[in-house]
Design a protein around this motif. Structure first.
Motif, PDB file in Angstrom:
ATOM      1  N   ALA A 149       0.827  -1.204   0.000  1.00  0.00           N
ATOM      2  CA  ALA A 149       0.000   0.000   0.000  1.00  0.00           C
ATOM      3  C   ALA A 149       0.864   1.258   0.000  1.00  0.00           C
ATOM      4  N   ALA A 150       0.203   2.409  -0.172  1.00  0.00           N
ATOM      5  CA  ALA A 150       0.923   3.688  -0.223  1.00  0.00           C
ATOM      6  C   ALA A 150       1.664   3.982   1.072  1.00  0.00           C
ATOM      7  N   ASP A 151       1.149   3.449   2.201  1.00  0.00           N
ATOM      8  CA  ASP A 151       1.826   3.706   3.482  1.00  0.00           C
ATOM      9  C   ASP A 151       2.982   2.741   3.731  1.00  0.00           C
ATOM     10  N   GLY A 152       3.280   1.874   2.754  1.00  0.00           N
ATOM     11  CA  GLY A 152       4.394   0.940   2.877  1.00  0.00           C
ATOM     12  C   GLY A 152       4.031  -0.378   3.524  1.00  0.00           C
ATOM     13  N   GLY A 153       2.783  -0.510   4.005  1.00  0.00           N
ATOM     14  CA  GLY A 153       2.341  -1.749   4.622  1.00  0.00           C
ATOM     15  C   GLY A 153       1.867  -2.753   3.592  1.00  0.00           C
ATOM     16  N   GLN A 154       1.677  -3.983   4.042  1.00  0.00           N
ATOM     17  CA  GLN A 154       1.239  -5.040   3.137  1.00  0.00           C
ATOM     18  C   GLN A 154      -0.288  -5.059   3.053  1.00  0.00           C
ATOM     19  N   ARG A 155      -0.783  -4.826   1.842  1.00  0.00           N
ATOM     20  CA  ARG A 155      -2.226  -4.831   1.618  1.00  0.00           C
ATOM     21  C   ARG A 155      -2.752  -6.269   1.484  1.00  0.00           C
ATOM     22  N   ALA A 156      -2.088  -7.075   0.664  1.00  0.00           N
ATOM     23  CA  ALA A 156      -2.569  -8.434   0.417  1.00  0.00           C
ATOM     24  C   ALA A 156      -1.489  -9.271  -0.255  1.00  0.00           C
ATOM     25  N   VAL A 157      -1.663 -10.593  -0.154  1.00  0.00           N
ATOM     26  CA  VAL A 157      -0.839 -11.556  -0.885  1.00  0.00           C
ATOM     27  C   VAL A 157      -1.785 -12.533  -1.571  1.00  0.00           C
ATOM     28  N   THR A 158      -1.592 -12.728  -2.862  1.00  0.00           N
ATOM     29  CA  THR A 158      -2.366 -13.716  -3.612  1.00  0.00           C
ATOM     30  C   THR A 158      -1.410 -14.790  -4.105  1.00  0.00           C
ATOM     31  N   ALA A 159      -1.809 -16.043  -3.952  1.00  0.00           N
ATOM     32  CA  ALA A 159      -0.935 -17.158  -4.327  1.00  0.00           C
ATOM     33  C   ALA A 159      -1.650 -18.101  -5.284  1.00  0.00           C
ATOM     34  N   ARG A 160      -0.940 -18.513  -6.318  1.00  0.00           N
ATOM     35  CA  ARG A 160      -1.416 -19.564  -7.226  1.00  0.00           C
ATOM     36  C   ARG A 160      -0.455 -20.732  -7.097  1.00  0.00           C
ATOM     37  N   CYS A 161      -0.959 -21.893  -6.691  1.00  0.00           N
ATOM     38  CA  CYS A 161      -0.124 -23.057  -6.372  1.00  0.00           C
ATOM     39  C   CYS A 161      -0.492 -24.238  -7.258  1.00  0.00           C
ATOM     40  N   VAL A 162       0.515 -24.981  -7.703  1.00  0.00           N
ATOM     41  CA  VAL A 162       0.297 -26.220  -8.442  1.00  0.00           C
ATOM     42  C   VAL A 162       0.933 -27.360  -7.643  1.00  0.00           C
ATOM     43  N   GLU A 183       1.445  -7.164  16.207  1.00  0.00           N
ATOM     44  CA  GLU A 183       0.484  -6.194  16.726  1.00  0.00           C
ATOM     45  C   GLU A 183      -0.706  -6.031  15.797  1.00  0.00           C
ATOM     46  N   ALA A 184      -0.564  -6.454  14.547  1.00  0.00           N
ATOM     47  CA  ALA A 184      -1.652  -6.351  13.582  1.00  0.00           C
ATOM     48  C   ALA A 184      -2.614  -7.516  13.733  1.00  0.00           C
ATOM     49  N   ASN A 185      -3.859  -7.315  13.307  1.00  0.00           N
ATOM     50  CA  ASN A 185      -4.823  -8.415  13.296  1.00  0.00           C
ATOM     51  C   ASN A 185      -4.386  -9.454  12.262  1.00  0.00           C
ATOM     52  N   PRO A 186      -4.724 -10.730  12.488  1.00  0.00           N
ATOM     53  CA  PRO A 186      -4.376 -11.760  11.507  1.00  0.00           C
ATOM     54  C   PRO A 186      -5.020 -11.444  10.156  1.00  0.00           C
ATOM     55  N   PRO A 187      -4.377 -11.797   9.071  1.00  0.00           N
ATOM     56  CA  PRO A 187      -4.965 -11.545   7.747  1.00  0.00           C
ATOM     57  C   PRO A 187      -6.191 -12.421   7.527  1.00  0.00           C
ATOM     58  N   LEU A 188      -7.055 -11.975   6.618  1.00  0.00           N
ATOM     59  CA  LEU A 188      -8.237 -12.743   6.251  1.00  0.00           C
ATOM     60  C   LEU A 188      -7.891 -13.664   5.089  1.00  0.00           C
ATOM     61  N   THR A 224      -2.075 -33.593 -10.924  1.00  0.00           N
ATOM     62  CA  THR A 224      -1.775 -32.249 -10.443  1.00  0.00           C
ATOM     63  C   THR A 224      -3.071 -31.505 -10.118  1.00  0.00           C
ATOM     64  N   HIS A 225      -2.948 -30.485  -9.291  1.00  0.00           N
ATOM     65  CA  HIS A 225      -4.112 -29.674  -8.909  1.00  0.00           C
ATOM     66  C   HIS A 225      -3.654 -28.229  -8.726  1.00  0.00           C
ATOM     67  N   LEU A 226      -4.458 -27.302  -9.262  1.00  0.00           N
ATOM     68  CA  LEU A 226      -4.165 -25.877  -9.196  1.00  0.00           C
ATOM     69  C   LEU A 226      -5.151 -25.195  -8.250  1.00  0.00           C
ATOM     70  N   ILE A 227      -4.645 -24.421  -7.299  1.00  0.00           N
ATOM     71  CA  ILE A 227      -5.512 -23.642  -6.419  1.00  0.00           C
ATOM     72  C   ILE A 227      -5.010 -22.207  -6.350  1.00  0.00           C
ATOM     73  N   GLU A 228      -5.920 -21.318  -5.972  1.00  0.00           N
ATOM     74  CA  GLU A 228      -5.556 -19.927  -5.712  1.00  0.00           C
ATOM     75  C   GLU A 228      -6.206 -19.493  -4.410  1.00  0.00           C
ATOM     76  N   TYR A 229      -5.484 -18.687  -3.643  1.00  0.00           N
ATOM     77  CA  TYR A 229      -6.033 -18.131  -2.401  1.00  0.00           C
ATOM     78  C   TYR A 229      -5.393 -16.773  -2.155  1.00  0.00           C
ATOM     79  N   SER A 230      -5.971 -16.016  -1.243  1.00  0.00           N
ATOM     80  CA  SER A 230      -5.400 -14.715  -0.898  1.00  0.00           C
ATOM     81  C   SER A 230      -5.457 -14.503   0.600  1.00  0.00           C
ATOM     82  N   LEU A 231      -4.549 -13.670   1.067  1.00  0.00           N
ATOM     83  CA  LEU A 231      -4.510 -13.220   2.458  1.00  0.00           C
ATOM     84  C   LEU A 231      -4.546 -11.697   2.422  1.00  0.00           C
ATOM     85  N   THR A 232      -5.589 -11.101   3.004  1.00  0.00           N
ATOM     86  CA  THR A 232      -5.746  -9.647   2.953  1.00  0.00           C
ATOM     87  C   THR A 232      -5.691  -9.069   4.363  1.00  0.00           C
ATOM     88  N   ASN A 233      -5.113  -7.895   4.470  1.00  0.00           N
ATOM     89  CA  ASN A 233      -4.974  -7.222   5.756  1.00  0.00           C
ATOM     90  C   ASN A 233      -5.901  -6.021   5.863  1.00  0.00           C
TER      91      ASN A 233
END
Length: 313
Positions: A149-162, A183-188, A224-233
């Motif tokens: 994000a603009a404040d330098g913090g982590q907004r989100a992580v998206t992962a695509r896994c095989v 100190e931050a809340n756990p990501p969603l 093989t199996h492909l999944i996608e997930y995200s972690l948002t703050n």
């Protein structure tokens, strides 16, 4: 998986010179005392103690926090060094807390957080022996996109896994996520493609999240199996990420693609990729070029066990 916390700097340095020795040589060549250097830093609005400068040049400590890295950039100017001459010699940060990457530890047991804390969470999601069991799924390909994000913090992580199954009837994968900013809340956690979220547990003290990602269908050996997930703050402000994002791989992976996408409000001076093996603690680092979309990427092929990440300033 590690994110945001979790610091630097790297470039191709064939001389093998360390940050401390380079700083010590530059200070000696300048003829400036540590007191005078501190005063010049202070005039630039960069407060650093004489003790810290002494520790840096002796190798007792290295700069890791954002304020310290800013001071190193100012030191390059004061000591009349090329931009990045000192920053490029900094290593990725040491693991925090009680976790350890001992040289003689088996690679499959190398974790950057307390093993006991992880063991408790695994038991609570019904997988108490996950660390000891033979891997029934291989992670053959992974693409992480980390948004800053603009404040330098982590907004989100998206992962695509095989994944590829090493046994029949494999129907889930255990996600382990470590957020250094406790100190931050756990990501969603959001399941985006070909999976759903099952049991999930959080250790707030250590910033750990363990969750089941349940496949849409079981897969058999060789499939093989492909999944996608995200972690948002939550934010703004978004959790401080210490200007880095990395993954720690306990098993080899064929291909890992890591992207960092910076908000337009972020002004980034330098980026580096770094990788460190677990068997000999060897370190490899290289400077990266920011692209036209204010992003950067790095690729690891046939890598692991070890840590691979990107750092920036």
């Amino acid at each position: 998986m590690r994110s945001g916390n979790s610091e630097v700097r790297g470039s191709d340095d064939s001389s093998g010179e360390s940050f401390s020795s380079a700083l010590r040589s530059a200070i000696s060549a300048s003829g400036l005392s540590l007191d005078r250097i501190q005063a010049r830093l202070q005039r630039r609005g960069v407060p650093v103690s004489v003790t810290a400068l002494s520790y840096w040049q002796s190798g007792k400590r290295q700069p890791e926090r954002q304020s310290s890295l800013s001071a190193v950039g100012a030191l390059e100017e004061i000591l009349e060094l090329p931009s990045g001459a000192l920053l490029g010699l900094l290593s990725p940060p040491r693991p925090r807390g009680t976790r350890s990457r001992g040289r003689h530890r088996p690679p499959e047991q190398t974790l950057t957080f307390p093993r006991e804390a992880l063991q408790q969470l695994l038991a609570r999601v019904g997988a108490p022996y996950a660390l000891e069991e033979q891997h029934k799924l291989s992670l053959v390909g992974l693409h992480d996109t980390c948004k800053i994000a603009a404040d330098g913090g982590q907004r989100a992580v998206t992962a695509r896994c095989v994944f590829q199954a090493n046994a029949d009837r494999q129907d889930r994968w255990l996600l382990v996520y470590n957020q250094d900013n406790v100190e931050a809340n756990p990501p969603l956690l959001h399941a985006l493609r070909n999976c759903t979220v099952g049991r999930a547990e959080v250790d707030v003290e250590h910033g750990l999240t363990v969750a089941e990602l349940l496949f849409d269908r079981p897969i058999n050996r060789g499939e093989t199996h492909l999944i996608e997930y995200s972690l948002t703050n939550e934010g703004p402000p978004y959790p401080e990420c210490q200007n880095t994002h990395y993954r720690e791989f306990r098993s080899p992976i064929r291909e890992y693609l890591l992207e960092i996408r910076f908000d337009n409000g972020c002004v980034i001076r330098n980026c580096w990729q770094y990788k460190q093996g677990t068997e000999d603690n060897s370190m490899d680092r290289r400077e990266l070029t920011i692209d036209g979309t204010n992003g950067v990427h790095a690729v690891a092929l046939d890598f692991g066990p070890g840590v691979f990440g990107i750092d920036w300033l």
